[in-house]
Scaffold this motif. Structure first.
Motif, PDB file in Angstrom:
ATOM      1  N   ASP C  47      60.044  50.827  46.677  1.00 58.45           N
ATOM      2  CA  ASP C  47      60.147  52.219  47.122  1.00 58.45           C
ATOM      3  C   ASP C  47      59.254  53.165  46.328  1.00 58.45           C
ATOM      4  O   ASP C  47      58.760  54.151  46.852  1.00 58.45           O
ATOM      5  N   PHE C  48      59.094  52.882  45.052  1.00 58.73           N
ATOM      6  CA  PHE C  48      58.344  53.808  44.219  1.00 58.73           C
ATOM      7  C   PHE C  48      56.892  53.380  44.017  1.00 58.73           C
ATOM      8  O   PHE C  48      56.168  53.974  43.234  1.00 58.73           O
ATOM      9  N   ALA C  49      56.494  52.309  44.725  1.00 61.07           N
ATOM     10  CA  ALA C  49      55.150  51.788  44.505  1.00 61.07           C
ATOM     11  C   ALA C  49      54.095  52.836  44.845  1.00 61.07           C
ATOM     12  O   ALA C  49      54.299  53.683  45.701  1.00 61.07           O
ATOM     13  N   ALA C  50      52.975  52.741  44.125  1.00 71.06           N
ATOM     14  CA  ALA C  50      51.888  53.675  44.365  1.00 71.06           C
ATOM     15  C   ALA C  50      51.293  53.399  45.737  1.00 71.06           C
ATOM     16  O   ALA C  50      50.957  52.269  46.055  1.00 71.06           O
ATOM     17  N   ARG C  51      51.159  54.457  46.524  1.00 72.72           N
ATOM     18  CA  ARG C  51      50.692  54.237  47.894  1.00 72.72           C
ATOM     19  C   ARG C  51      49.172  54.148  47.966  1.00 72.72           C
ATOM     20  O   ARG C  51      48.622  53.725  48.964  1.00 72.72           O
ATOM     21  N   ASP C  52      48.516  54.575  46.913  1.00 65.89           N
ATOM     22  CA  ASP C  52      47.061  54.569  46.976  1.00 65.89           C
ATOM     23  C   ASP C  52      46.472  53.330  46.311  1.00 65.89           C
ATOM     24  O   ASP C  52      45.290  53.247  46.089  1.00 65.89           O
ATOM     25  N   ARG C  53      47.355  52.357  45.961  1.00 59.74           N
ATOM     26  CA  ARG C  53      46.836  51.188  45.265  1.00 59.74           C
ATOM     27  C   ARG C  53      46.861  49.973  46.177  1.00 59.74           C
ATOM     28  O   ARG C  53      47.865  49.692  46.834  1.00 59.74           O
ATOM     29  N   LEU C  54      45.751  49.279  46.177  1.00 60.00           N
ATOM     30  CA  LEU C  54      45.593  48.129  47.049  1.00 60.00           C
ATOM     31  C   LEU C  54      45.552  46.871  46.182  1.00 60.00           C
ATOM     32  O   LEU C  54      44.813  46.813  45.200  1.00 60.00           O
ATOM     33  N   VAL C  55      46.352  45.882  46.530  1.00 62.06           N
ATOM     34  CA  VAL C  55      46.331  44.628  45.779  1.00 62.06           C
ATOM     35  C   VAL C  55      45.649  43.581  46.651  1.00 62.06           C
ATOM     36  O   VAL C  55      46.025  43.387  47.799  1.00 62.06           O
ATOM     37  N   THR C  56      44.635  42.919  46.116  1.00 60.35           N
ATOM     38  CA  THR C  56      43.901  41.905  46.874  1.00 60.35           C
ATOM     39  C   THR C  56      44.098  40.561  46.186  1.00 60.35           C
ATOM     40  O   THR C  56      43.807  40.425  44.998  1.00 60.35           O
ATOM     41  N   ARG C  57      44.609  39.588  46.941  1.00 65.90           N
ATOM     42  CA  ARG C  57      44.849  38.279  46.339  1.00 65.90           C
ATOM     43  C   ARG C  57      44.374  37.163  47.273  1.00 65.90           C
ATOM     44  O   ARG C  57      43.942  37.414  48.392  1.00 65.90           O
ATOM     45  N   HIS C  58      44.464  35.949  46.783  1.00 65.51           N
ATOM     46  CA  HIS C  58      44.100  34.765  47.558  1.00 65.51           C
ATOM     47  C   HIS C  58      44.932  34.734  48.837  1.00 65.51           C
ATOM     48  O   HIS C  58      46.136  34.958  48.800  1.00 65.51           O
ATOM     49  N   LYS C  59      44.273  34.463  49.965  1.00 71.60           N
ATOM     50  CA  LYS C  59      44.984  34.573  51.231  1.00 71.60           C
ATOM     51  C   LYS C  59      46.106  33.551  51.364  1.00 71.60           C
ATOM     52  O   LYS C  59      47.167  33.846  51.909  1.00 71.60           O
ATOM     53  N   VAL C  60      45.864  32.354  50.882  1.00 64.79           N
ATOM     54  CA  VAL C  60      46.823  31.282  51.152  1.00 64.79           C
ATOM     55  C   VAL C  60      47.955  31.244  50.125  1.00 64.79           C
ATOM     56  O   VAL C  60      49.112  31.030  50.467  1.00 64.79           O
ATOM     57  N   THR C  61      47.632  31.446  48.867  1.00 68.31           N
ATOM     58  CA  THR C  61      48.663  31.242  47.856  1.00 68.31           C
ATOM     59  C   THR C  61      48.435  32.102  46.628  1.00 68.31           C
ATOM     60  O   THR C  61      47.293  32.330  46.224  1.00 68.31           O
ATOM     61  N   PHE C  62      49.503  32.554  46.051  1.00 66.91           N
ATOM     62  CA  PHE C  62      49.352  33.387  44.860  1.00 66.91           C
ATOM     63  C   PHE C  62      49.008  32.561  43.619  1.00 66.91           C
ATOM     64  O   PHE C  62      48.631  33.098  42.592  1.00 66.91           O
ATOM     65  N   ILE C  63      49.120  31.224  43.721  1.00 67.84           N
ATOM     66  CA  ILE C  63      48.822  30.435  42.525  1.00 67.84           C
ATOM     67  C   ILE C  63      47.328  30.174  42.363  1.00 67.84           C
ATOM     68  O   ILE C  63      46.890  29.682  41.343  1.00 67.84           O
ATOM     69  N   MET C  64      46.555  30.514  43.385  1.00 67.66           N
ATOM     70  CA  MET C  64      45.117  30.320  43.262  1.00 67.66           C
ATOM     71  C   MET C  64      44.468  31.652  42.934  1.00 67.66           C
ATOM     72  O   MET C  64      44.941  32.701  43.335  1.00 67.66           O
ATOM     73  N   SER C  65      43.359  31.580  42.233  1.00 68.14           N
ATOM     74  CA  SER C  65      42.729  32.822  41.810  1.00 68.14           C
ATOM     75  C   SER C  65      41.481  33.119  42.648  1.00 68.14           C
ATOM     76  O   SER C  65      41.077  32.333  43.504  1.00 68.14           O
ATOM     77  N   LEU C  66      40.885  34.289  42.369  1.00 67.62           N
ATOM     78  CA  LEU C  66      39.683  34.721  43.080  1.00 67.62           C
ATOM     79  C   LEU C  66      38.512  34.691  42.107  1.00 67.62           C
ATOM     80  O   LEU C  66      38.716  34.888  40.904  1.00 67.62           O
ATOM     81  N   PRO C  67      37.314  34.481  42.613  1.00 65.33           N
ATOM     82  CA  PRO C  67      36.159  34.511  41.711  1.00 65.33           C
ATOM     83  C   PRO C  67      35.916  35.926  41.189  1.00 65.33           C
ATOM     84  O   PRO C  67      36.132  36.899  41.914  1.00 65.33           O
ATOM     85  N   LEU C  68      35.466  36.014  39.960  1.00 70.86           N
ATOM     86  CA  LEU C  68      35.228  37.316  39.342  1.00 70.86           C
ATOM     87  C   LEU C  68      34.211  38.130  40.133  1.00 70.86           C
ATOM     88  O   LEU C  68      34.251  39.346  40.173  1.00 70.86           O
ATOM     89  N   ARG C  69      33.267  37.402  40.803  1.00 68.32           N
ATOM     90  CA  ARG C  69      32.220  38.139  41.524  1.00 68.32           C
ATOM     91  C   ARG C  69      32.788  38.986  42.662  1.00 68.32           C
ATOM     92  O   ARG C  69      32.139  39.897  43.133  1.00 68.32           O
TER      93      ARG C  69
END
Lengths: 232, 388, 396
Positions: C47-69
């Motif tokens: 409910d109190f989450a910031a509305r202007d913040r976008l979280v971008t993560r791996h599409k399939v699973t949260f245990i995999m990471s994204l490349p720094l690039r």
């Protein structure tokens, strides 16, 4: 509170052919059978009879607590035998004062508040209500017990509070069901004297159910009921 | 002299509206308590039954679950070759498996949830003889096919026979089978071929865990000593039963603590209701009790009589609550398991112990709620018989 | 004397029973508020989450990471996308072997930007400077520092199953550089933050330059969802696709896994209200039953059934109001001072802010009265329907 006493023998209660049946376990029990009765205005009359003779049922019909199976009941010129429940309640609150064997006071209310209770149904203002209740308590001789609770009073005193409650609305008719049944001789005498006074001085018509011959003796007339009929 | 039970039953029946209201209050408490215990038992059984006494699981040291752990392929071979591991012919009985979680849309509820996916080889089935295909067939080795656990079937988008989901973009995996495993946590998993999973997730060369079947449960300690002796390996071994017990600990504790706490507060409320009812019942029967005293019943038998009445009342409520909670047996409760971060579907598992606890708790409520009123009844003077 | 006063006195006539009932209602109110506060505390992260913040993560699973690039890819397109700042973090999954049973979140964050992009974490200027200066520095929540007794300058060693140290002889060690506090009530004050660069130094070559998730601040909060889609489109034809959600949706997807628990808590909240109603209804019914002859007397005097019903309902209102008020009086110290304090300190990750939501307090009070009225309907009806002549026959 004193009304002009009318000494002419005017009929207040006129009962013709009153019958009352109860259904008890599929069986119809005739409690009252084709009764006729006249009670004059300003009289003090007693109803006597053995248990189950129907005296309380008759009293309830006259007081408008119940309606007859057939027959007519006319009180002060008004037919009450065919009135609906709401109309009867309104009629009772203006015309009848009740006195019960066990006083039936509200234990959470003081003496004066108990007397005030029936006035809550009238448009009378709060300060005026209190004044009338105090007057009624003075009439029954309890001016010094106004703010006592019922449990702080003796049986005789409780019954006198109940009588004050009955007269506070200035009814034409007082009905009393065994008013002395729970009292000792002395208190009973006091209560009967009070009722007698209310009849003589204020012109109240009083109808009393009792099985105490001494109490019945104080009435001007005693009707004997047996198995739903008057005994000649 | 003991007052006959019929007297209590009749007095409860005469005041049936009040009796019913009080009993229903107690029933609700027992229902909540017993459901929570059943669920907690369901968690323990679901997670617990996945473990076998003669199977050891080897994880990276410091990981609390397979999901966090990584074991290199050469280490897998080393572990399997250790003494104490049972051999079926020349091949040691062991299975290196990869566990990941993927996000899938939940059906019938909004949002995405995490589903555990296990990459397995043939050995996984040898280690788990209870796994049975109940619909369709097994996934073929090397094919982009999957089997779903029976409890997940149809709960998430893509997880039903003939449907498909993605492990990776443009690489749909088809569901070809549904399996069950005697109620274990595996029934809330998706199983795919290990190599398919590894290549989709870029995890070639390592697995999450190694399971081995030991010669006997007793050979575990020696096996563990061997695994953990070599500090360079950085691995640790646990009995599979102990591992799953730890997995269930958090969730099962969470549910039973939450449930018991709630039931405790509820029971205070219901007990007050029972106490009120008993006090009123006794107040209304002053004359009756006085008469019993006058007839010669002792204070003890009056005390006992009213305690019995209170207990009868609360037992009736307790039984009703327990029966109601049995109806929860058909409800499936799905939640994230704290340890594996994936959604597991639990059942409410009734056991005789839970039913017994429910009845005992309801009886205790009767005794606690009825004691003070019964004491008051016992102190009634025989003179009360004479009063109006 | 008034009719209302009469009803109130009837409600209080049996002091012992009234006290028990009020206590019962109060316990129900406290339990109800406890449940609702738990649910609220749990869900308010969303409910109190910031509305202007976008979280971008791996599409399939949260245990995999994204490349720094991917960070640079978003940064270079930021003005076009409507993004004013990007930072990133990785989940470390650390545990302090000295405090084995304690769970707290550990995150490797981009030290130069993270605390600028997450303004609800309040760090003193000199602490932040000291933290940026020290590659192995850490900033921890004030609640966590207090609980584990960590002081500024203290060395802390953590274990992680996700990131085992390259060299087992050289574990992950950090220096606590200071604490953060929070401006918003939904913020967990027991997280352990350290340099992502330090993590990157210490992992195997294949795991280098990987980040757990990106956090972007968008210029126009109303367009957060569109911006998310645009970000995901950037990586649509890359090896690893992304899923961008605003922080609220991100938190909610975590809660989705507990929706059954939340549902159960909702159900249980209703059950406690039902128990409260039964206790109230019982008390009122007993009161009415004991007053049979009084009620009959009132009817004889001329009071109507509606008067009797109203006085019974009025009585219930009085009981409900006193019980509700008493319940609130207990609930505040019990939940906010006692249990809430304890939960915030010990289970801050789940219940960062365990306080009674004010509207819930009003609701609980209102429900106590409303349910009292509801519970009194049956007794009021039977009192109103009583036959006067029968009622009078029963001796008081």
């Amino acid at each position: 509170m004193t009304t002009n006493v009318d000494r002419t023998a005017e009929v207040l209660i006129r009962i013709r052919g009153v019958t009352k049946d109860y259904a008890r376990g599929g069986e119809v029990v005739k409690v009252l059978e084709a009764l006729d009765l006249d009670v004059n205005r300003g009289s003090f009359e007693a109803l006597m009879g053995p248990s189950g003779s129907g005296k309380t049922t008759l009293l309830n019909l006259i007081a408008g607590l119940d309606s007859p199976t057939s027959g007519t009941i006319e009180i002060d010129g008004q037919r009450i035998d065919r009135m609906g429940e709401g109309a009867l309640a309104k009629w009772r609150s203006n015309h009848v004062g009740f006195i019960f064997q066990s006083y039936n006071l509200m234990p959470v209310l003081t003496a004066v508040e108990n007397v005030e209770l029936p006035l809550l149904l009238t448009p009378v203002r709060a300060s005026e209500r209190r004044k009338r209740a105090e007057t009624a308590l003075r009439v029954v001789g309890l001016a010094d017990r106004m703010s006592h609770y019922p449990r702080q009073l003796s049986g005789g005193q409780e019954q006198r509070v109940a009588i004050a409650r009955a007269i506070v609305i200035d009814p034409v008719l007082l009905v009393a069901d065994e008013p002395t049944g729970d009292l000792d001789r002395q208190s009973a005498d006091d209560v009967l004297t009070l009722l007698d006074r209310l009849c003589k001085e204020m012109g109240k018509t009083i109808l009393m159910v009792t099985h105490d011959p001494a109490a019945a003796d104080r009435a001007s007339l005693t009707h004997h009921l047996d198995k739903g009929r008057f005994r000649a | 002299m003991i007052i006959p039970l019929r007297y209590n039953l009749r007095s409860l029946f005469v005041r049936r509206a009040t009796t019913a209201a009080t009993a229903i209050g107690i029933a609700l408490v027992v229902f909540v308590l017993s459901s929570a215990l059943m669920l907690s038992e369901g968690v323990r059984r679901t997670l617990g039954s996945a473990g076998k006494a003669d199977v050891a699981i080897v994880l990276r040291k410091g990981s609390s679950a397979e999901l966090e752990s990584g074991v290199e392929d050469p280490q897998v071979a080393l572990v399997k070759a250790m003494p104490g591991v049972r051999r079926a012919g020349a091949e040691p009985a062991g299975s290196g498996e990869v566990v990941v979680v993927i996000a899938l849309e939940k059906l019938g509820a909004s949002g995405v949830t995490n589903v555990g996916v296990r990459g397995v080889l043939e050995a996984a089935f040898t280690l788990r003889p209870d796994v049975r295909v109940v619909a369709g067939r097994r996934a073929a080795p090397g094919a982009d096919e999957a089997m779903v656990g029976i409890r997940l079937r149809g709960r998430m988008k893509g997880l039903d026979l003939g449907q498909s989901f993605e492990l990776k973009k443009n690489r749909p995996v088809q569901v070809v089978g549904v399996f069950d495993d005697g109620g274990s946590a595996h029934e809330s998993e998706v199983w795919v071929d290990r190599e398919v999973l590894r290549s989709s997730f870029g995890r070639e060369g390592s697995v999450s865990s190694v399971r081995v079947r030991l010669d006997s449960p007793a050979s575990f300690e020696a096996f563990r000593a061997n695994v953990e002796q070599d500090k360079r390996l950085g691995l640790m071994a646990q009995r599979e039963t102990a591992y799953y017990e730890k997995q269930s600990e958090g969730t099962s504790l969470f549910i039973s603590v939450l449930g018991s706490l709630v039931a405790f507060f509820f029971s205070l409320g219901a007990m007050i209701g029972a106490m009120n009812t008993m006090y009123a019942s006794i107040a209304n029967r002053q004359r009756e009790i006085g008469t019993m005293r006058a007839l010669g019943f002792s204070r003890t038998s009056i005390l006992f009589c009213f305690l019995v009445e209170a207990v009868l009342l609360s037992l009736a409520g307790g039984a009703l609550g327990a029966v109601l909670s049995l109806a929860m047996g058909s409800v499936r409760f799905s939640m994230i398991n704290f340890a594996s971060f994936s959604e597991v579907v639990f059942r409410f598992e009734p056991t005789p112990q839970i039913l017994a606890v429910s009845l005992v708790v309801s009886m205790a409520m009767g005794v606690l709620g009825g004691f003070l009123p019964a004491v008051r009844a016992a102190r009634t003077s025989p003179l009360a018989a004479m009063r109006g | 004397m008034t009719f209302v006063g009469f009803a109130a006195r009837n409600a209080l006539r049996n002091k012992f029973r009234t006290a028990l009932t009020v206590l019962g209602v109060a316990i129900a109110v406290v339990t109800f508020l406890l449940l609702r506060t738990a649910v609220a505390s749990w869900t308010q992260a969303a409910d109190f989450a910031a509305r202007d913040r976008l979280v971008t993560r791996h599409k399939v699973t949260f245990i995999m990471s994204l490349p720094l690039r991917y960070v640079d890819a978003v940064r270079s397109e930021a003005p076009r996308l409507g993004i004013k700042g990007v930072t990133w973090a990785s989940w470390f999954g650390g545990k302090d072997p000295a405090h084995d049973g304690e769970f707290f979140a550990t995150m490797a964050v981009d030290a130069p930007t993270y605390f600028e992009e997450v303004p609800e974490l309040v760090v003193a200027k000199d602490v932040l400077a000291a933290f940026k200066e020290d590659r192995s520095g850490a900033i921890v929540g004030d609640a966590l520092a207090a609980k584990l007794g960590w002081k500024v300058g203290q060395r802390v060693t953590l274990e992680s199953g996700i990131f085992p140290p390259e060299d087992p002889e050289k574990p992950w060690t950090f220096t606590v550089r200071g604490v953060y506090t929070a401006t918003a009530r939904n913020v967990d004050r027991s997280t352990f933050f350290f340099h992502w660069a330090y993590l990157n130094d210490g992992v195997a070559p294949v795991r280098k330059d990987q980040v757990g998730w990106l956090m972007s601040r968008v210029t126009d909060p109303a367009r957060t969802a569109d911006v998310g889609l645009a970000v995901d489109r950037l990586f649509d034809d890359k090896e690893i696709q992304t899923l961008s959600q605003d922080e609220r949706a991100f938190n909610q997807s975590f809660l989705a896994g507990f929706s059954a628990v939340l549902g159960a808590l909702d159900l249980v909240s209703v059950v406690i209200l039902a128990i409260m109603m039964l206790v109230l209804g019982n008390t009122i019914a007993m009161g009415v039953r004991e007053r049979t002859s009084e009620i009959a007397t009132m009817r004889a005097i001329g009071f109507l059934p509606k008067h009797i019903a109203l006085s019974v309902i009025g009585e219930a209102c009085v009981l409900g109001a006193i019980g509700g008020g008493f319940g609130l009086a207990i609930a505040y110290p019990f939940i906010e001072r006692g249990l809430g304090r304890f939960l915030e300190e010990n289970m801050g990750a789940f219940f960062p802010y365990f306080r009674i939501p004010t509207p819930m307090a009003f609701a609980a009070f209102g429900l106590a009265i409303a349910l009292a009225v509801l519970a009194s309907i049956l007794p009021a009806r039977s009192a109103a329907r009583m036959r006067v002549t029968e009622g009078l026959r029963r001796v008081a």
